[in-house]
Write an enzyme that holds these catalytic residues in place. Structure first.
Site, PDB file in Angstrom:
ATOM      1  N   THR A  34       0.813  -1.218   0.000  1.00  0.00           N
ATOM      2  CA  THR A  34       0.000   0.000   0.000  1.00  0.00           C
ATOM      3  C   THR A  34       0.846   1.268   0.000  1.00  0.00           C
ATOM      4  OG1 THR A  34      -0.161  -0.267   2.398  1.00  0.00           O
ATOM      5  CG2 THR A  34      -2.005  -1.063   1.074  1.00  0.00           C
ATOM      6  N   ASP A  57     -11.993  -1.576  -2.818  1.00  0.00           N
ATOM      7  CA  ASP A  57     -12.791  -2.745  -2.431  1.00  0.00           C
ATOM      8  C   ASP A  57     -13.620  -2.487  -1.172  1.00  0.00           C
ATOM      9  OD1 ASP A  57     -10.766  -2.685  -0.578  1.00  0.00           O
ATOM     10  OD2 ASP A  57     -10.286  -4.826  -0.699  1.00  0.00           O
ATOM     11  N   HIS A 315     -55.244  -3.959 -24.190  1.00  0.00           N
ATOM     12  CA  HIS A 315     -54.923  -5.384 -24.194  1.00  0.00           C
ATOM     13  C   HIS A 315     -54.088  -5.792 -25.402  1.00  0.00           C
ATOM     14  CE1 HIS A 315     -58.630  -5.307 -21.753  1.00  0.00           C
ATOM     15  NE2 HIS A 315     -59.233  -4.817 -22.812  1.00  0.00           N
ATOM     16  N   SER A 357     -60.543  -3.909 -32.636  1.00  0.00           N
ATOM     17  CA  SER A 357     -59.632  -4.993 -32.270  1.00  0.00           C
ATOM     18  C   SER A 357     -58.989  -5.635 -33.493  1.00  0.00           C
ATOM     19  CB  SER A 357     -60.389  -6.053 -31.480  1.00  0.00           C
ATOM     20  OG  SER A 357     -60.893  -5.510 -30.281  1.00  0.00           O
TER      21      SER A 357
END
Length: 408
Positions: A34, A57, A315, A357
């Site tokens: 580190t 992390d 629908h 429809s």
């Protein structure tokens, strides 16, 4: 403040996850610890800076925690983020004399008495850049890991008479590392618990706080109801008095006040005005814009469409690349045929139109105001205002028809 990200193994994969031109990428060609990692970034750091050192992390550390840490550091003070753990295995221990922090000892270098310490180093600290520039070149790799430990600067700070102060996170989960799939899953659940608590405090009723996923920014109004297993992705805004049924996925969308999203509906980059009614089992794809009191019912898919106030697509319908006026009724099984295999074209439907429809509207086509399309029609030319258009094969009724029989 400048952001420097030190990368080494898998560097290109890391860079690919962050699309920010202001990030300064620093390569650590050899992973020597580190302290060595921080040293690679220091040439790009202004010497008068307070340097905040954090780790990729540790995803849940709160901005408020980091701000408090930076504010605690100054030219004569090093600020260290520490936490008490029931099981400190694997962490560097905080060694104090009385109340004063004197050093950090890594797990592999700790004595039996030091291993008994439960206050541990998170690795996150704030320190003057001038001091780092002096200390980092003097680090030694003569330890069990053969690495240059950043933690050794604590003893250096003490030796120089600097104050070393500790700050603590609100929860140990803030500084939990994500190094295994098990840890990632635990952090995700903790994060979702936090989001659920926030939503309930802000005005939402959750059917089950343990069964919601917020994967982005979710902003809400008052008196929201969210049923189980809903997922919110990206930037989602929900106004007052909205009800969302179970198993919905809502991504980068805006939902107006008083709207109802029924079970198993999917919204992607959709915009809903007030009192819209969606689903169940509806899919609103990118570019779906609904005006006040518009309705998109079960097994309906929309894409790149403007649906006017009070219009209904109830629908089993596909509506794409369309502009629909106010008060329009679109019957079950209707589709806008917007793609000819090479290009997309637009369908326009005027206010008050009625689409029977099982109609196919072959774009580009325009249906006038208050026009009526007979059920089962295939419309490929414009229909004027108030007109009735019927485009289907003529019905024939044949007497004494004999059905085919199976061949033996």
């Amino acid at each position: 403040a400048a952001v420097h990200v030190v990368i080494g193994h898998g560097a290109e994969q890391v860079k690919a996850t962050i699309n920010d031109p202001d990030v300064n990428w620093v390569i650590q060609a050899e992973q020597l610890g580190t302290g060595h990692a921080v040293a690679q970034a220091m040439p790009a750091v202004k010497p008068e800076s307070i340097v905040l050192i954090a780790y990729g992390d540790v995803p849940l550390v709160a901005p408020e925690t980091l701000s408090a840490l930076v504010n605690a550091a100054n030219a004569t003070t090093l600020a260290l983020l520490t936490v008490q753990l029931d099981d400190p295995t694997g962490y560097g221990r905080i060694v104090r004399v009385g109340e004063e922090i004197r050093a950090i000892v890594e797990q592999k270098d700790a004595s039996p008495s030091q291993l008994a310490i439960t206050e541990v180093n998170t690795g996150i600290l704030a320190v003057p850049a001038l001091k780092l520039n002096n200390w980092l070149p003097t680090l030694s790799a003569e330890n069990a890991q053969g690495e240059y430990y950043l933690t050794d600067i604590i003893a250096m700070a003490v030796k120089e008479g600097m104050h070393v102060v500790a700050q603590n996170p609100q929860s140990a989960m803030e500084v939990e590392g994500a190094n295994t799939r098990l840890q990632v899953a635990g952090l995700e659940r903790f994060y979702q618990q936090q989001q659920a608590q926030r939503l309930m405090l802000e005005g939402a009723t959750l059917a089950d706080p343990s069964r919601i996923d917020v994967r982005g920014k979710l902003t809400i109004g008052q008196d929201i109801f969210i049923d189980i297993n809903c997922v919110f992705i990206g930037d989602v805004s929900i106004a007052d008095d909205v009800s969302i049924g179970p198993n919905c996925v809502i991504e980068n969308s805006t939902i107006g006040a008083g709207s109802v999203i029924k079970a198993n509906s999917i919204l992607e980059q959709a915009t809903l005005a007030e009192q819209c009614d969606i689903g169940p089992f509806a899919r609103l794809r990118p570019g779906s814009v609904l005006a006040k009191k518009a309705k998109v019912g079960n097994f309906v898919e929309t894409k790149k469409v403007n649906i006017g106030e009070g219009s209904k697509v109830n629908h089993l319908t596909y509506i794409g690349d369309s502009n629909i006026g106010k008060g329009v009724n679109i019957g079950a099984g209707t589709i806008t045929c917007n793609y000819d295999g090479a290009n997309k074209s637009t369908t326009t439907i005027g206010d008050g139109a009625f689409i029977g429809s099982n109609s196919s509207l072959v774009a580009p086509v325009s249906i006038g105001k208050n026009a009526t399309i007979g059920a089962g029609s295939t419309i490929n030319s414009n229909v004027a205002d108030e007109q009735l258009s019927v485009a289907r094969g003529k019905q024939r009724n044949i007497d004494n028809w004999k059905r085919p029989t199976k061949k033996i």
